[in-house]
Structures are given as structure tokens and as C-alpha cells.
Design a protein around this motif. Structure first.
Motif, PDB file in Angstrom:
ATOM      1  N   CYS A   1     -10.154  10.873 -14.851  1.00 26.48           N
ATOM      2  CA  CYS A   1     -11.147   9.821 -14.640  1.00 26.48           C
ATOM      3  C   CYS A   1     -10.558   8.488 -15.074  1.00 26.48           C
ATOM      4  CB  CYS A   1     -12.420  10.085 -15.447  1.00 26.48           C
ATOM      5  SG  CYS A   1     -13.165  11.697 -15.168  1.00 26.48           S
ATOM      6  N   GLY A   2     -10.907   7.438 -14.355  1.00 29.95           N
ATOM      7  CA  GLY A   2     -10.447   6.123 -14.762  1.00 29.95           C
ATOM      8  C   GLY A   2     -10.782   5.091 -13.727  1.00 29.95           C
TER       9      GLY A   2
ATOM     10  N   ALA B   1      -2.426   4.067 -13.691  1.00 25.70           N
ATOM     11  CA  ALA B   1      -2.511   4.900 -14.894  1.00 25.70           C
ATOM     12  C   ALA B   1      -2.864   6.329 -14.537  1.00 25.70           C
ATOM     13  CB  ALA B   1      -3.542   4.309 -15.862  1.00 25.70           C
ATOM     14  N   MET B   2      -3.749   6.510 -13.560  1.00 23.23           N
ATOM     15  CA  MET B   2      -4.145   7.861 -13.167  1.00 23.23           C
ATOM     16  C   MET B   2      -2.976   8.609 -12.538  1.00 23.23           C
ATOM     17  SD  MET B   2      -7.987   7.122 -11.670  1.00 23.23           S
ATOM     18  CE  MET B   2      -8.362   8.867 -11.440  1.00 23.23           C
TER      19      MET B   2
ATOM     20  N   VAL C   1     -16.270   4.473 -11.769  1.00 25.74           N
ATOM     21  CA  VAL C   1     -15.211   5.381 -12.221  1.00 25.74           C
ATOM     22  C   VAL C   1     -14.653   6.138 -11.026  1.00 25.74           C
ATOM     23  CG1 VAL C   1     -14.654   7.357 -13.691  1.00 25.74           C
ATOM     24  CG2 VAL C   1     -16.289   5.629 -14.477  1.00 25.74           C
ATOM     25  N   VAL C   2     -13.331   6.333 -11.025  1.00 28.04           N
ATOM     26  CA  VAL C   2     -12.663   7.137 -10.011  1.00 28.04           C
ATOM     27  C   VAL C   2     -12.323   8.490 -10.620  1.00 28.04           C
ATOM     28  CG1 VAL C   2     -10.663   7.329  -8.485  1.00 28.04           C
ATOM     29  CG2 VAL C   2     -11.719   5.091  -8.890  1.00 28.04           C
TER      30      VAL C   2
ATOM     31  N   LEU D   1      -6.565   6.330  -3.681  1.00 24.64           N
ATOM     32  CA  LEU D   1      -7.018   5.855  -4.993  1.00 24.64           C
ATOM     33  C   LEU D   1      -7.280   4.357  -4.982  1.00 24.64           C
ATOM     34  CD1 LEU D   1      -4.735   7.930  -7.396  1.00 24.64           C
ATOM     35  CD2 LEU D   1      -7.230   8.076  -7.228  1.00 24.64           C
ATOM     36  N   ALA D   2      -6.470   3.620  -4.219  1.00 28.90           N
ATOM     37  CA  ALA D   2      -6.696   2.174  -4.123  1.00 28.90           C
ATOM     38  C   ALA D   2      -8.034   1.891  -3.451  1.00 28.90           C
ATOM     39  CB  ALA D   2      -5.556   1.511  -3.353  1.00 28.90           C
ATOM     40  N   LYS D   3      -8.350   2.630  -2.372  1.00 25.67           N
ATOM     41  CA  LYS D   3      -9.651   2.482  -1.724  1.00 25.67           C
ATOM     42  C   LYS D   3     -10.774   2.858  -2.674  1.00 25.67           C
ATOM     43  CE  LYS D   3      -9.953   4.601   2.177  1.00 25.67           C
ATOM     44  NZ  LYS D   3      -9.685   5.691   3.131  1.00 25.67           N
ATOM     45  N   ALA D   4     -10.572   3.944  -3.416  1.00 31.67           N
ATOM     46  CA  ALA D   4     -11.595   4.389  -4.359  1.00 31.67           C
ATOM     47  C   ALA D   4     -11.830   3.355  -5.450  1.00 31.67           C
ATOM     48  CB  ALA D   4     -11.194   5.735  -4.970  1.00 31.67           C
TER      49      ALA D   4
END
Length: 474
Positions: A400-401, A406-407, A389-390, A432-435
Motif C-alpha cells: 500500500c502507498g 517506492a512501491m 491509497v494504491v 501504478l502511475a495511472k493509479a
């Protein structure tokens, strides 16, 4: 000492570390949100050390400035010395811990003892396949890259379908560039041209060309006529021995599906029969012909070579999933040499071959994560990835997602998103892409830092948004 946001996590980890190492401890929570923003100068106004304390552990981010001079005009006094005066301790008792409090236990116990991976006992022979199809300059350039990755010898792989009349020129150029060279051909004409200008190893010799080997004056690799025929290998060994030809033996590693297991047993048997002779293993038959990342395969094969006393390996890196095989073999041969020498498994020795996942994860506890989310009062965005989960956290925001699009869509629909300009949206999308990758693979994600891919890691510059945006921590 820490800042407010890390209080819960530090108290938990400090208590565990204190129990593990048999020490008493206390935690000072400084009047600042983020521990990474603490500076030695700021600490001179906020350090509060209990009288019974014998050591002070500061956040790791203080380390770069702790020994700077308090006053450039008086360089003999450092911030460490000034803080020591405040604490009533010797300067050496003011130390910086890890950047991440979750590493405190390992830090207190000392980092993993220094592992010296300088030594190795296996030669790496790197083959340039179909070398005559390339120009001499291309071959030399490729050889330079292979040597930089750890190759000890360059194998000039001839083209079986066409004789190379310029093989001597290629080998001469490689030797002029400082390479040790082997020639990979069954054609006596090509072999003679290569050894005449300095090639010092011939791959390979069996009953079809061993008569010529007596006149080459260099070392050869003896192989069986067919992989499962050790008697033919024995015959070639006897012939070469009678003619005083130096040799190393290669019983031939077969691909999976073609007798891989049986071929391993032939290496064992060959070593049993000829304990005094050098051996070689051509490992490309496995790495190039198996749909699997090559690092683990190379590690296991180098371990077998170390245990069997196989002193050299021949490999190549043609197929894309094996494109870093030479470097992997260089790392692996050092690890397995250390492992056998010290009598320990090759664990916690080096993380250079751990690429897909990380050696260790440092997840936040649910309590620490909740404390972090509820404690943030600024508009800086923190990104955390764990358990698939990020998390995207800021003042009044905890999304969270596992899908960054979407986030981001949800974030931009919130009133708090008014501080997200174009550059900051790009930054958040990048992180976010790395996460997401980290969450998907089970890797450790650290905001503003490169994901760790072992020896393939490419460090990133710290990304900074223009200061007037004030949308993220500096």
C-alpha cells in the motif's frame, strides 16, 4: 454467479440490491478465482441453479460469447440456449449483469433512462482570432476542426491594428467549404468586402458604424458604445429598426474584476426591454480571462443563456485551459436545453463535462479488499486505488502507498518479485502511475482501462504481456 475473489463483494452488493428492489436472491460461487475468466462453455459444467430461481445473472464478461453458436455447424443452438436447458429456464432468463458487481444495484434498477441530447436552442459562433495573420488554408483547416467540435458559424476575427485587403478571399474560401460566416470588425471596408461575398452576420455595430449597416443587407450584432451604457444600445437599436436592419443584441459580458455581475444584470434588463429581439453573449471574456478550467464556466454561462433566451454565444479557444471550449459549449447547450425542457437539474444527464473527477466511485469495502488480498493464490498483480491509497496485490503480496517508485522498489526487494521481468515491470509502472493519478484526484481506477476524463477520454488498448510470462490476468 461469480468467482471466488469477488464473493464477499458480490454478497454485500447483492444483499443491498435485493433489499432495494424487493427480490429474493442467491449467490453461486463458481470454482474459479476470477469471474472475468468464466466462459459460457465452462459454465455448462459448473452452473448450479436453485429450483426456485426465475432468472440467472452471469458475470458481465460472458456477454460477448453468450449468443455464439455452441457448434459452428449448428448455429441455431447458442450457449445461452444450452445454459437455459441446464437451468430449466427460458433463454431470455439467462442474462449478463454488469462487469463490476458494485454496479449491480444500478443494473437491476435499469441504467439511467435514455437521455436524448439531440436538441439544443443556442447557436455557437466560433471566433478565429487575428485570422488575417494565418493563411487561407490554415483558416479553413481551423474552421473544419471548430465545426467538428460543434460550431455552427465561423467568426472571422480581423486584426484591429491592420486592415486586411484579402478579407473577401478568406470569407469566400470559408463559404466554399460549407461554413456560415460572420465578420468581426469595426472597419467598414473589411465589412463590405466580407458581406459582398456572403458573410451573413457582422460583429459588431454601435454608434461608430451603424450608419454603414443600413447598406450591408445582413444581420448585425448591436452593442452599447461602452458596456455600462444601455442607453447607447437603445439608440443603436432604434436606428437599426428604422432602417430595417435585422439584429441581435449583446450588452457585453465583462470579465471578473471589471463588472462581471453588473454585466449579467444588463442581459436581464436587455431581455426585459426587448423580449422580441434575438440576443448574443460573447463568453470568451470569462473563459479566456479567468484562471480556471473552462468546462464548468461554459456550462454555467450556457445555462444563463438558455434561461435568459440568449440564442447565440460567441467564444474562442486561444488560452490553453480553454482549448476545448467549443466542444464544451456544444455539450453544455444540449444539457441545459434538456434540463429546462424536462424541468430537471442537469444531473445524471451526461458525464462528458466531468473531467477532473468521476461521476461516481465504487470503492471496495475493507472486508472485500482484505478478502481479495488474502484469497489470491496466483502471481498475477492486481492494482486498486481508493481513498488516496494504491494497493498492489498478488499471492503473498499486499503493498500500500501513494508513491509508485517506492512501491516498485519494495516489490523488487521481495522474493515474490522473481516473476517480474522487464516488460512486466514497465506494465506495472504504467498502471501504478495511472493509479496514483486516480488516487490523487479521487477518480475511479480500473486496471487495464483508461482513466475517464469526460469528453476528453482517450480509450486505451488492452495491454497484454507475452503469455509465457504469466505475470498478470488475461
Amino acid at each position: 454467479m461469480t468467482g471466488r475473489l469477488a464473493e464477499v463483494a458480490l454478497r454485500t452488493n447483492a444483499a443491498q440490491a435485493a433489499t432495494s428492489h424487493g427480490v429474493a436472491h442467491s449467490v453461486q460461487v463458481a470454482p474459479i478465482t476470477v469471474a472475468a475468466l468464466i466462459t459460457p462453455k465452462w459454465l455448462t459444467r459448473h452452473l448450479d441453479v436453485p429450483s426456485e430461481a426465475t432468472d440467472v445473472i452471469l458475470p458481465g464478461y460472458c456477454d460477448s460469447a453468450l449468443d455464439d453458436a455452441v457448434d459452428p455447424e449448428s448455429p441455431r443452438t447458442t450457449w445461452r440456449m444450452r445454459l437455459a436447458e441446464i437451468a430449466g429456464l427460458a433463454p431470455e432468463k439467462i442474462v449478463c449483469g454488469p462487469n463490476d458487481c458494485r454496479d449491480l444495484d444500478a443494473w437491476l434498477g435499469g441504467k439511467i433512462r435514455e437521455v436524448d441530447l439531440t436538441d439544443h436552442s443556442i447557436e455557437i459562433i466560433a471566433e478565429i482570432n487575428h485570422a488575417p495573420r494565418l493563411s487561407i488554408d490554415e483558416v479553413v483547416r481551423i474552421a473544419e476542426n471548430l465545426r467538428a467540435d460543434g460550431a455552427d458559424r465561423i467568426d472571422f476575427g480581423c486584426d484591429p491594428s491592420r486592415r486586411c485587403d484579402r478579407v473577401g478571399d478568406y470569407v469566400k474560401a470559408l463559404i466554399a467549404a460549407g461554413h456560415r460566416v460572420s465578420i468581426d470588425t469595426f472597419d467598414p471596408h473589411e465589412t463590405r468586402a466580407a458581406v459582398d461575398v456572403g458573410a451573413s452576420l457582422v460583429l459588431s455595430v454601435n454608434s461608430s458604424n451603424r450608419e454603414s449597416a443600413a447598406d450591408w443587407g445582413c444581420e448585425v450584432v448591436a452593442i452599447p458604445d461602452t458596456p455600462d451604457d444601455l442607453d447607447s444600445l437603445e439608440s443603436t437599436i432604434e436606428f437599426l429598426s428604422r432602417h430595417n436592419v435585422p439584429m441581435r443584441l449583446d450588452p457585453i459580458l465583462e470579465p471578473i474584476g471589471f463588472g462581471f455581475g453588473a454585466s449579467l444584470l444588463r442581459y436581464v434588463e436587455t431581455r426585459r426591454r426587448y423580449p422580441e429581439l434575438a440576443m448574443m453573449m460573447g463568453i470568451g471574456n470569462l473563459t479566456e480571462l479567468t484562471d480556471v478550467d473552462s468546462a464548468g464556466v461554459n456550462m454555467l454561462l450556457l445555462a444563463l443563456c438558455e434561461e435568459f433566451g440568449v440564442g447565440s454565444v460567441l467564444t474562442t479557444q486561444v488560452i490553453n485551459w480553454a482549448r476545448s471550449s467549443i466542444k464544451e459549449c456544444d455539450i453544455a447547450r444540449r444539457m441545459v436545453h434538456y434540463s429546462l425542457k424536462e424541468g430537471v437539474p442537469p444531473k445524471r444527464v451526461s458525464d462528458q463535462l466531468i473531467s477532473l473527477r468521476d461521476p461516481k466511485l465504487r470503492p471496495y469495502s475493507p472486508e472485500a479488499l482484505e478478502s481479495l488480498a488474502s484469497g489470491i493464490r496466483d502471481n498475477n498483480y492486481r492494482i486498486i486505488a481508493q481513498d488516496g491509497v494504491v494497493h498492489l496485490i498478488s499471492a503473498g503480496v499486499h503493498l500500500c502507498g501513494d508513491e509508485p517508485f517506492a512501491m516498485m522498489s519494495e516489490l523488487l526487494s521481495m522474493p515474490q518479485s522473481s516473476n517480474v521481468d522487464v516488460s512486466h515491470a514497465f506494465y506495472l509502472g504504467f498502471e501504478l502511475a495511472k493509479a496514483k493519478i486516480a488516487a490523487q484526484l479521487g477518480k475511479q481506477y480500473e486496471q487495464d482501462q483508461a482513466l475517464q476524463w469526460g469528453h476528453l477520454t482517450v480509450e486505451e488498448e488492452r495491454h497484454r504481456i507475452p503469455r509465457q510470462s504469466r505475470h498478470r490476468k488475461d
